[in-house]
Each structure stands twice: as structure tokens, then as C-alpha cells.
Design a protein around this motif. Structure first.
Motif, mmCIF file in Angstrom:
data_model
loop_
_atom_site.group_PDB
_atom_site.id
_atom_site.type_symbol
_atom_site.label_atom_id
_atom_site.label_comp_id
_atom_site.label_asym_id
_atom_site.label_seq_id
_atom_site.Cartn_x
_atom_site.Cartn_y
_atom_site.Cartn_z
ATOM 1 N N VAL A 148 16.210 31.709 30.270
ATOM 2 C CA VAL A 148 17.144 30.810 29.604
ATOM 3 C C VAL A 148 18.564 31.127 30.065
ATOM 4 N N THR A 149 19.241 30.095 30.551
ATOM 5 C CA THR A 149 20.653 30.211 30.911
ATOM 6 C C THR A 149 21.354 28.975 30.346
ATOM 7 N N ASN A 150 22.620 28.807 30.699
ATOM 8 C CA ASN A 150 23.341 27.627 30.236
ATOM 9 C C ASN A 150 22.826 26.347 30.884
ATOM 10 N N SER A 151 22.099 26.479 31.993
ATOM 11 C CA SER A 151 21.622 25.304 32.718
ATOM 12 C C SER A 151 20.105 25.283 32.923
ATOM 13 N N THR A 152 19.407 26.295 32.417
ATOM 14 C CA THR A 152 17.957 26.392 32.612
ATOM 15 C C THR A 152 17.280 26.826 31.324
ATOM 16 N N LYS A 153 16.141 26.223 31.047
ATOM 17 C CA LYS A 153 15.334 26.667 29.910
ATOM 18 C C LYS A 153 13.862 26.539 30.279
ATOM 19 N N ASP A 154 13.229 27.677 30.489
ATOM 20 C CA ASP A 154 11.814 27.714 30.816
ATOM 21 C C ASP A 154 11.190 28.806 29.946
ATOM 22 N N VAL A 155 10.557 28.397 28.859
ATOM 23 C CA VAL A 155 10.082 29.353 27.861
ATOM 24 C C VAL A 155 8.606 29.116 27.553
ATOM 25 N N LYS A 156 7.863 30.200 27.533
ATOM 26 C CA LYS A 156 6.498 30.195 27.024
ATOM 27 C C LYS A 156 6.442 31.288 25.955
ATOM 28 N N ALA A 157 6.259 30.876 24.714
ATOM 29 C CA ALA A 157 6.281 31.810 23.588
ATOM 30 C C ALA A 157 4.963 31.754 22.835
ATOM 31 N N VAL A 158 4.728 32.793 22.044
ATOM 32 C CA VAL A 158 3.483 32.891 21.275
ATOM 33 C C VAL A 158 3.821 33.258 19.838
ATOM 34 N N ILE A 159 3.306 32.494 18.893
ATOM 35 C CA ILE A 159 3.379 32.906 17.488
ATOM 36 C C ILE A 159 1.971 33.333 17.097
ATOM 37 N N LYS A 160 1.821 34.626 16.878
ATOM 38 C CA LYS A 160 0.497 35.185 16.582
ATOM 39 C C LYS A 160 0.093 34.936 15.136
ATOM 40 N N LYS A 161 1.099 34.954 14.261
ATOM 41 C CA LYS A 161 0.858 34.688 12.839
ATOM 42 C C LYS A 161 2.179 34.347 12.186
ATOM 43 N N GLY A 162 2.105 33.675 11.024
ATOM 44 C CA GLY A 162 3.316 33.365 10.270
ATOM 45 C C GLY A 162 3.838 31.971 10.541
ATOM 46 N N LYS A 163 5.169 31.839 10.550
ATOM 47 C CA LYS A 163 5.769 30.508 10.687
ATOM 48 C C LYS A 163 7.102 30.597 11.407
ATOM 49 N N ILE A 164 7.434 29.520 12.092
ATOM 50 C CA ILE A 164 8.719 29.418 12.773
ATOM 51 C C ILE A 164 9.303 28.029 12.562
ATOM 52 N N TRP A 165 10.618 27.959 12.687
ATOM 53 C CA TRP A 165 11.348 26.698 12.676
ATOM 54 C C TRP A 165 12.121 26.639 13.982
ATOM 55 N N ALA A 166 12.000 25.552 14.721
ATOM 56 C CA ALA A 166 12.669 25.438 16.014
ATOM 57 C C ALA A 166 13.594 24.229 16.028
ATOM 58 N N ASN A 167 14.827 24.447 16.423
ATOM 59 C CA ASN A 167 15.802 23.386 16.623
ATOM 60 C C ASN A 167 16.281 23.521 18.067
ATOM 61 N N LEU A 168 15.634 22.777 18.961
ATOM 62 C CA LEU A 168 15.858 22.957 20.388
ATOM 63 C C LEU A 168 16.854 21.937 20.928
ATOM 64 N N LYS A 169 17.782 22.424 21.721
ATOM 65 C CA LYS A 169 18.760 21.556 22.371
ATOM 66 C C LYS A 169 18.142 20.919 23.614
ATOM 67 N N LYS A 170 18.383 19.637 23.794
ATOM 68 C CA LYS A 170 17.916 18.956 24.992
ATOM 69 C C LYS A 170 18.963 19.102 26.080
ATOM 70 N N MET A 171 18.536 19.540 27.250
ATOM 71 C CA MET A 171 19.446 19.766 28.365
ATOM 72 C C MET A 171 19.470 18.516 29.242
ATOM 73 N N LYS A 172 20.519 17.749 29.142
ATOM 74 C CA LYS A 172 20.622 16.483 29.851
ATOM 75 C C LYS A 172 20.641 16.696 31.363
ATOM 76 N N GLY A 173 19.731 16.022 32.044
ATOM 77 C CA GLY A 173 19.696 16.070 33.499
ATOM 78 C C GLY A 173 19.226 17.389 34.065
ATOM 79 N N LYS A 174 18.703 18.282 33.206
ATOM 80 C CA LYS A 174 18.259 19.595 33.669
ATOM 81 C C LYS A 174 16.741 19.718 33.526
ATOM 82 N N GLN A 175 16.182 20.551 34.374
ATOM 83 C CA GLN A 175 14.754 20.824 34.284
ATOM 84 C C GLN A 175 14.518 21.809 33.141
ATOM 85 N N GLU A 176 13.619 21.470 32.245
ATOM 86 C CA GLU A 176 13.369 22.357 31.119
ATOM 87 C C GLU A 176 11.907 22.289 30.690
ATOM 88 N N SER A 177 11.464 23.381 30.122
ATOM 89 C CA SER A 177 10.095 23.467 29.612
ATOM 90 C C SER A 177 10.092 24.465 28.468
#
Length: 251
Positions: free
Chosen positions: A99-128
Motif C-alpha cells: 500500500v502506497t499513496n498510488s498503489t493498493k494491493d492487499v490480500k488479508a485474512v480474518i480468522k475469527k471475529g469481525k471487521i469494518w472496512a471503509n476503503l478509499k477508491k483510487m481513481k485511475g489507479k490499479q488496485e486490489s
């Protein structure tokens, strides 16, 4: 003898500085909020065997694992401004993250519990951005959603779109078009579980106001959730309040 000691000390400082710079450059975000004592939120950095008590502004790195005890919560803000909040009695791992100011490539794992995600969309950038639970995997872009992970996985979308697929799709690109099954309306005021469909075998699109529940056997149910009832949950109210505060701060 003194010269050798001096040279050894200088070499150690150079090596330490080199690894410190490399390690610092790999940071993907910071721990920006904690609810509970530091001992109730722990972080295990990549390559380390011991857990470290969390601290505010602590740097979070690729392959870090974060776990919370009962009644503890925390927030991680990624470098692109995206926010991940981890609820009570949860364990979350940034399995592969760049993750940088211009790149977002994340693979995460939640093994147990709960999460809340508020993800920013990177306009014109490759992201996953993918998160895997014990029963399914979701792929998202700029989206607000939450995940409850236990014996079954529940994904609820508050804004944007989430694609949910079987765990065998972990790391794969979402192919279009994805399946968008007709949801089952849930009459109120009591929540009635919708019927479970066939086993999840391809990406299923979930839009704002809808949820999908995936069981351990892979079968799933998709429905519209009761927004009034959902909004009364402490976890939801807490996250929405923090999102509002963050939005006002950014303006």
C-alpha cells in the motif's frame, strides 16, 4: 583491539540502519485508534514469534497479524486513507499487502471475529483488495462493508459493491460479469432466514443494503438486511459515528 571493536560497532550501526530503513519503507499504515488497554490489542510482526502490545501510531507492516481480546477494538489506517476496524475477540492478518499513496494491493485474512472496512477508491489507479474468511473470500474496491467471521461468514454492504466467492478464488481476479442472484426479501419486524442456495462456486455481487451468508459447506443465502435493526447494533453505530467524524475531518 579497540580499533576492531570500533569497526565492529560501526558495521553494526550500518546494518541496523539499513534494515530499519527497509523495514520502515514496507509500512502499509498505522494503528490510529484503540479501545481497551494496550495489552488487549496485540500485534505480531512478520518473522517474530512473540506478540507485542499495541500502541497508538504503531506502524503496521506487510504480514502483520493483529488480535483483540474481549471488549477491545482497534483501527488501522492505510497509507491511501482506507480504514480497517477490528472488533472484539478477532484476529486479522495482512497476508500480502503493498500500500502506497498510488498503489493498493492487499490480500488479508480474518480468522475469527469481525471487521469494518471503509476503503478509499483510487481513481485511475490499479488496485486490489481481498479478504478471506474461513468460508469465503470477498473482493472490493471503494466500499463500506463489514464482515462477521465464525462458523459461517456474513458480509453486509453499506456502500458500493462487494464480490463474494469461494475460498478457491483467493488471489484471483474477479471476472465479469459476476452472478447477481435475485435477493430474498426479509419481511419484518422479525428477521426470517432466507433459504440457502446451491454451493458458492463463482463470484456473487452484493450491493448496498444487502448481505450474503456463507456456511461451512459452501452453501449461501443472499438477502436485503433490515437497516433499522442493523443500525441499532453497537458495533454498527460505533463505526458509522467514526466514519462521520473521519469524513468531517477530511473536508
Amino acid at each position: 583491539m579497540k580499533r576492531n571493536i570500533r569497526l565492529l560497532f560501526i558495521s553494526f550501526c550500518i546494518i541496523f540502519s539499513f534494515y530499519s530503513i527497509v523495514f520502515a519503507e514496507s509500512a502499509i499504515g498505522n494503528l490510529t485508534f484503540m479501545l481497551g488497554r494496550p495489552v488487549d490489542v496485540k500485534v505480531k510482526h512478520a518473522g517474530q514469534e512473540k506478540w507485542t502490545n499495541a500502541q497508538l501510531k504503531m506502524k503496521i507492516f506487510n504480514q502483520d497479524i493483529i488480535k483483540t481480546s474481549k471488549e477491545a477494538r482497534c483501527e488501522v489506517k492505510l497509507l491511501d486513507g482506507s480504514i480497517i476496524r477490528i472488533g472484539e475477540s478477532s484476529e486479522f492478518e495482512f497476508n500480502q499487502a503493498n500500500v502506497t499513496n498510488s498503489t493498493k494491493d492487499v490480500k488479508a485474512v480474518i480468522k475469527k471475529g469481525k471487521i469494518w472496512a471503509n476503503l478509499k477508491k483510487m481513481k485511475g489507479k490499479q488496485e486490489s483488495f481481498q479478504i478471506k474468511t474461513p468460508t469465503a473470500v470477498c473482493a472490493v474496491r471503494g466500499t463500506i462493508y463489514r464482515i462477521d467471521a465464525g462458523k459461517e461468514s456474513k458480509f453486509l454492504v453499506y456502500d458500493g459493491i462487494v464480490d463474494v466467492g469461494p475460498n478457491t478464488f483467493w488471489g484471483k481476479t474477479v471476472q465479469t460479469p459476476t452472478k447477481s442472484l435475485k435477493p430474498v426479501e426479509v419481511p419484518g419486524p422479525h428477521e426470517i432466514p432466507p433459504p440457502y442456495q446451491v454451493s458458492l462456486d463463482e463470484w456473487v455481487k452484493i450491493v448496498k443494503g444487502y448481505q450474503i451468508i456463507v456456511r461451512p459447506d459452501g452453501k449461501f443465502a443472499k438477502s436485503k438486511f433490515d437497516d433499522d435493526k442493523d443500525s441499532q447494533l453497537d458495533w454498527v453505530k460505533w463505526n458509522k459515528n467514526l466514519d462521520t467524524q473521519a469524513s468531517n475531518t477530511d473536508q
